[in-house]
Design a protein around this motif. Structure first.
Motif, PDB file in Angstrom:
ATOM      1  N   PRO A 346     -20.795 -18.060  23.087  1.00  0.00           N
ATOM      2  CA  PRO A 346     -19.961 -17.331  24.040  1.00  0.00           C
ATOM      3  C   PRO A 346     -19.749 -15.894  23.566  1.00  0.00           C
ATOM      4  CG  PRO A 346     -18.949 -19.424  23.426  1.00  0.00           C
ATOM      5  CD  PRO A 346     -20.168 -19.260  22.560  1.00  0.00           C
ATOM      6  N   SER A 347     -19.706 -14.986  24.514  1.00  0.00           N
ATOM      7  CA  SER A 347     -19.481 -13.598  24.130  1.00  0.00           C
ATOM      8  C   SER A 347     -18.525 -12.953  25.120  1.00  0.00           C
ATOM      9  CB  SER A 347     -20.800 -12.838  24.095  1.00  0.00           C
ATOM     10  OG  SER A 347     -21.311 -12.740  25.401  1.00  0.00           O
ATOM     11  N   ALA A 348     -18.008 -11.809  24.728  1.00  0.00           N
ATOM     12  CA  ALA A 348     -17.092 -11.070  25.593  1.00  0.00           C
ATOM     13  C   ALA A 348     -17.318  -9.599  25.315  1.00  0.00           C
ATOM     14  CB  ALA A 348     -15.656 -11.456  25.282  1.00  0.00           C
ATOM     15  N   THR A 349     -16.880  -8.761  26.236  1.00  0.00           N
ATOM     16  CA  THR A 349     -17.012  -7.318  26.037  1.00  0.00           C
ATOM     17  C   THR A 349     -15.650  -6.685  26.274  1.00  0.00           C
ATOM     18  OG1 THR A 349     -19.249  -7.442  26.878  1.00  0.00           O
ATOM     19  CG2 THR A 349     -18.268  -5.263  26.773  1.00  0.00           C
ATOM     20  N   ILE A 350     -15.287  -5.747  25.406  1.00  0.00           N
ATOM     21  CA  ILE A 350     -13.953  -5.128  25.515  1.00  0.00           C
ATOM     22  C   ILE A 350     -14.046  -3.703  24.984  1.00  0.00           C
ATOM     23  CG2 ILE A 350     -13.125  -5.893  23.241  1.00  0.00           C
ATOM     24  CD1 ILE A 350     -10.445  -6.572  24.682  1.00  0.00           C
ATOM     25  N   GLY A 351     -13.069  -2.861  25.357  1.00  0.00           N
ATOM     26  CA  GLY A 351     -13.051  -1.470  24.901  1.00  0.00           C
ATOM     27  C   GLY A 351     -12.732  -1.362  23.411  1.00  0.00           C
ATOM     28  N   LYS A 352     -12.910  -0.134  22.871  1.00  0.00           N
ATOM     29  CA  LYS A 352     -12.738   0.051  21.433  1.00  0.00           C
ATOM     30  C   LYS A 352     -11.295   0.340  21.021  1.00  0.00           C
ATOM     31  CE  LYS A 352     -17.337   1.421  20.157  1.00  0.00           C
ATOM     32  NZ  LYS A 352     -18.348   2.405  19.962  1.00  0.00           N
ATOM     33  N   GLU A 353     -10.434   0.653  22.000  1.00  0.00           N
ATOM     34  CA  GLU A 353      -9.055   1.039  21.645  1.00  0.00           C
ATOM     35  C   GLU A 353      -8.323  -0.147  20.996  1.00  0.00           C
ATOM     36  OE1 GLU A 353      -9.545  -0.279  25.769  1.00  0.00           O
ATOM     37  OE2 GLU A 353     -10.471   1.269  24.547  1.00  0.00           O
ATOM     38  N   SER A 354      -7.438   0.167  20.068  1.00  0.00           N
ATOM     39  CA  SER A 354      -6.791  -0.922  19.330  1.00  0.00           C
ATOM     40  C   SER A 354      -5.810  -1.662  20.242  1.00  0.00           C
ATOM     41  CB  SER A 354      -6.083  -0.365  18.097  1.00  0.00           C
ATOM     42  OG  SER A 354      -4.954   0.365  18.498  1.00  0.00           O
ATOM     43  N   MET A 355      -5.584  -2.933  19.922  1.00  0.00           N
ATOM     44  CA  MET A 355      -4.780  -3.789  20.790  1.00  0.00           C
ATOM     45  C   MET A 355      -4.157  -4.878  19.941  1.00  0.00           C
ATOM     46  SD  MET A 355      -6.117  -5.989  24.093  1.00  0.00           S
ATOM     47  CE  MET A 355      -6.775  -4.778  25.158  1.00  0.00           C
ATOM     48  N   ASP A 391      -0.928 -13.313  11.277  1.00  0.00           N
ATOM     49  CA  ASP A 391       0.151 -12.438  11.716  1.00  0.00           C
ATOM     50  C   ASP A 391      -0.029 -12.119  13.200  1.00  0.00           C
ATOM     51  OD1 ASP A 391       1.895 -10.406  12.206  1.00  0.00           O
ATOM     52  OD2 ASP A 391       0.929  -8.951  10.853  1.00  0.00           O
ATOM     53  N   THR A 392       0.911 -12.569  14.026  1.00  0.00           N
ATOM     54  CA  THR A 392       0.764 -12.373  15.478  1.00  0.00           C
ATOM     55  C   THR A 392       0.907 -10.891  15.861  1.00  0.00           C
ATOM     56  OG1 THR A 392       3.071 -13.003  15.656  1.00  0.00           O
ATOM     57  CG2 THR A 392       1.451 -14.665  16.303  1.00  0.00           C
ATOM     58  N   ASN A 393       1.344 -10.057  14.924  1.00  0.00           N
ATOM     59  CA  ASN A 393       1.456  -8.624  15.228  1.00  0.00           C
ATOM     60  C   ASN A 393       0.221  -7.832  14.831  1.00  0.00           C
ATOM     61  OD1 ASN A 393       4.051  -8.779  16.283  1.00  0.00           O
ATOM     62  ND2 ASN A 393       4.886  -8.896  14.198  1.00  0.00           N
ATOM     63  N   PHE A 394      -0.776  -8.526  14.341  1.00  0.00           N
ATOM     64  CA  PHE A 394      -2.015  -7.869  13.894  1.00  0.00           C
ATOM     65  C   PHE A 394      -2.612  -7.019  15.009  1.00  0.00           C
ATOM     66  CE2 PHE A 394      -6.629  -7.834  13.168  1.00  0.00           C
ATOM     67  CZ  PHE A 394      -6.706  -7.472  11.827  1.00  0.00           C
ATOM     68  N   GLU A 395      -3.071  -5.823  14.646  1.00  0.00           N
ATOM     69  CA  GLU A 395      -3.715  -4.948  15.625  1.00  0.00           C
ATOM     70  C   GLU A 395      -5.226  -5.000  15.432  1.00  0.00           C
ATOM     71  OE1 GLU A 395      -2.625  -2.317  17.955  1.00  0.00           O
ATOM     72  OE2 GLU A 395      -0.840  -3.620  17.975  1.00  0.00           O
ATOM     73  N   ALA A 398     -11.337  -0.829  16.200  1.00  0.00           N
ATOM     74  CA  ALA A 398     -12.790  -0.737  16.005  1.00  0.00           C
ATOM     75  C   ALA A 398     -13.139  -0.818  14.526  1.00  0.00           C
ATOM     76  CB  ALA A 398     -13.323   0.547  16.615  1.00  0.00           C
ATOM     77  N   GLU A 399     -12.149  -0.496  13.678  1.00  0.00           N
ATOM     78  CA  GLU A 399     -12.413  -0.575  12.238  1.00  0.00           C
ATOM     79  C   GLU A 399     -12.691  -1.994  11.771  1.00  0.00           C
ATOM     80  OE1 GLU A 399      -9.165   1.505  10.288  1.00  0.00           O
ATOM     81  OE2 GLU A 399      -9.739   3.154  11.623  1.00  0.00           O
ATOM     82  N   ASN A 400     -12.225  -2.967  12.547  1.00  0.00           N
ATOM     83  CA  ASN A 400     -12.500  -4.356  12.182  1.00  0.00           C
ATOM     84  C   ASN A 400     -13.932  -4.774  12.497  1.00  0.00           C
ATOM     85  OD1 ASN A 400      -9.380  -4.688  13.569  1.00  0.00           O
ATOM     86  ND2 ASN A 400      -9.751  -5.250  11.441  1.00  0.00           N
ATOM     87  N   SER A 401     -14.691  -3.863  13.139  1.00  0.00           N
ATOM     88  CA  SER A 401     -15.973  -4.318  13.691  1.00  0.00           C
ATOM     89  C   SER A 401     -17.140  -4.049  12.755  1.00  0.00           C
ATOM     90  CB  SER A 401     -16.237  -3.609  15.014  1.00  0.00           C
ATOM     91  OG  SER A 401     -16.499  -2.245  14.748  1.00  0.00           O
ATOM     92  N   PHE A 402     -18.261  -4.640  13.090  1.00  0.00           N
ATOM     93  CA  PHE A 402     -19.520  -4.357  12.408  1.00  0.00           C
ATOM     94  C   PHE A 402     -20.119  -3.134  13.102  1.00  0.00           C
ATOM     95  CE2 PHE A 402     -19.024  -8.845  11.590  1.00  0.00           C
ATOM     96  CZ  PHE A 402     -19.597  -9.032  10.355  1.00  0.00           C
TER      97      PHE A 402
END
Ligand SMILES: N[C@@H](Cc1ccc(O)cc1)C(=O)O
Length: 422
Positions: A346-355, A391-395, A398-402
């Motif tokens: 399964p895959s998904a696509t989303i914007g790069k802004e933090s959330m 942590d449910t507050n984790f943001e 894009a830094e988390n990405s490959f």
């Protein structure tokens, strides 16, 4: 190895029917035999089912015999009615040519590039068919075929009710002409094929005897249909056929297909598909009995097949991806390995802004509700790129990405989603 190729094939369970078992065994004991098997270019890649007879050709080669691989540039423009319940759609000549090119390259990669001896020859039946005139065809070949005999062949008989065109009806003549041609020009004396090829192969032998005399030494051998212990069709996955083309079935998926085989089937496949020796296979068969949980036989099968079809680098990639997905430690994966390993997940696509992670899991459809997302995060069931996040507050940023491209989410032990960043 048994000293005779026929003993070897018998041990491997690879023989279904033979026209003259005694005669063939004697022939191969005293001679190097030239033999052939054909494939029609009905598509631009072979799947693992196609591989079966060609692995058998390779086994003959290993015993010093001389195999011919025939690509059906002519027969592919007609279509074999064998094993089909309805008339085929004709392919355009361009399509056939494209498929011939693709299959030729695939065969080269599998059987020629890694073989210095080159005791293997590739031919295309278009070469001796396309210039034949209609009158020569009818006079030199058609005259040797009895319509009653042709109608009685299983393949034709089973099609009579729904109907069969003259074109497909004549297919067996074309394949018979190939056998005759190869017999006359290259001393080819044996044709092998899948169980459904029995009618075409025996029809070729009849033609050889009519043209060359009743004592002509030529043989036919078919390979059993591959059956699975659970009754489902061999070589199919949820995603369809298992292709040899790495762009259709990635080496990782290919590896997974083999490594997931049932204990009841795996030894049969080792015998059929691999070049492991009788001793090695017997040893693996014992391991299936004594320590099935280690899946040594499945791993050996997957390793051998991936190595043979895709080569060493691809095998190493497949092993790396398999380990990473199993352990959850996906950080070590390269962008290329990620693409490969997650192609059918399964895959998904989303914007790069933090959330915020909870919102992000909903926006990517990984979680159905905020309540469920929080619960899973609190229970330690969610990992982002291999790091468990509690942590449910984790943001998520894009830094988390490959490479700013993907984020791998793991929910529970097995459920992965590949999220593409745009
Ligand atoms: N009829 C074979 C392919 C084939 C074509 C020509 C031959 O001479 C031999 C085999 C098949 O459909 O699998």
């Amino acid at each position: 190895m048994s000293h005779n190729i026929i003993d070897e094939l018998t041990w491997r369970g690879a023989i279904n029917q033979q026209t003259d078992a005694e005669g063939l065994k004697e022939y191969v004991e005293n001679n190097k035999i030239s033999l052939y098997c054909g494939v029609d270019p009905t598509g631009d890649s072979m799947h693992i089912g196609h591989l079966i007879p060609f692995m058998m050709l390779k086994r003959f080669q290993m015993f010093g015999h001389h195999p011919y691989i025939l690509i059906g540039g002519a027969t592919g423009t007609i279509g074999d009615p064998s094993g089909r319940t309805s008339e085929r759609q004709l392919q355009t000549m361009e399509q056939v040519q494209h498929n011939v090119d693709c299959l030729t390259n695939q065969m080269k990669k599998l059987f020629f590039d890694k073989d210095n001896e080159q005791q293997l020859t590739m031919v295309n039946n278009y070469d001796w068919t396309h210039n034949l005139s209609l009158l020569d065809f009818l006079r030199d070949y058609g005259k040797n075929f009895n319509v009653n005999t042709m109608l009685a062949k299983d393949i034709v008989a089973s099609r009579l009710e729904v109907g069969i065109s003259f074109t497909e009806f004549a297919y067996q003549i074309l394949q018979s002409m190939d056998f005759l041609h190869l017999y006359q020009k290259h001393d080819v004396r044996l044709q092998i094929g899948g169980a459904d090829q029995w009618g075409n192969i025996t029809s070729g032998l009849d033609l050889i005897r009519k043209k060359e005399g009743a004592e002509a030494k030529a043989f036919g051998l078919t390979i059993p249909l591959m059956l699975k212990a659970d009754g489902t069709k061999f070589g199919k996955t949820a995603g369809g056929a298992v292709w040899l083309d790495p762009d259709k079935t990635s080496p990782f998926e290919f590896y997974q297909f083999w490594v997931n085989q049932d204990d009841r089937d795996v030894v049969k496949y080792l015998k059929f598909f691999t070049f492991l020796t009788q001793e090695e296979i017997t040893d693996l068969a014992n391991q299936v009995e004594t320590e099935p949980h280690k899946r040594a036989a499945q791993k050996a099968l997957a390793r051998e097949m991936t190595l043979f079809v895709h080569g060493e680098d691809a095998l190493n990639d497949a092993l790396t991806i398999t380990d990473a997905l199993f352990s959850g430690d996906v950080k070590q994966l390269s962008a290329h390995q990620i693409e490969d390993g997650f192609k059918n997940m399964p895959s998904a696509t989303i914007g790069k802004e933090s959330m915020n992670l909870v919102d992000w899991l909903i926006a990517t459809n990984i979680e159905p509700s905020k309540r469920q997302a929080r619960e899973d995060i609190n229970n330690g069931a969610i990992s982002i790129n291999g790091d468990k996040i509690t942590d449910t507050n984790f943001e998520v940023t894009a830094e988390n990405s490959f490479d700013g491209k993907f984020i791998i989410v793991r929910k529970g032990k097995k459920k992965y989603t590949l999220v593409h960043l745009q």
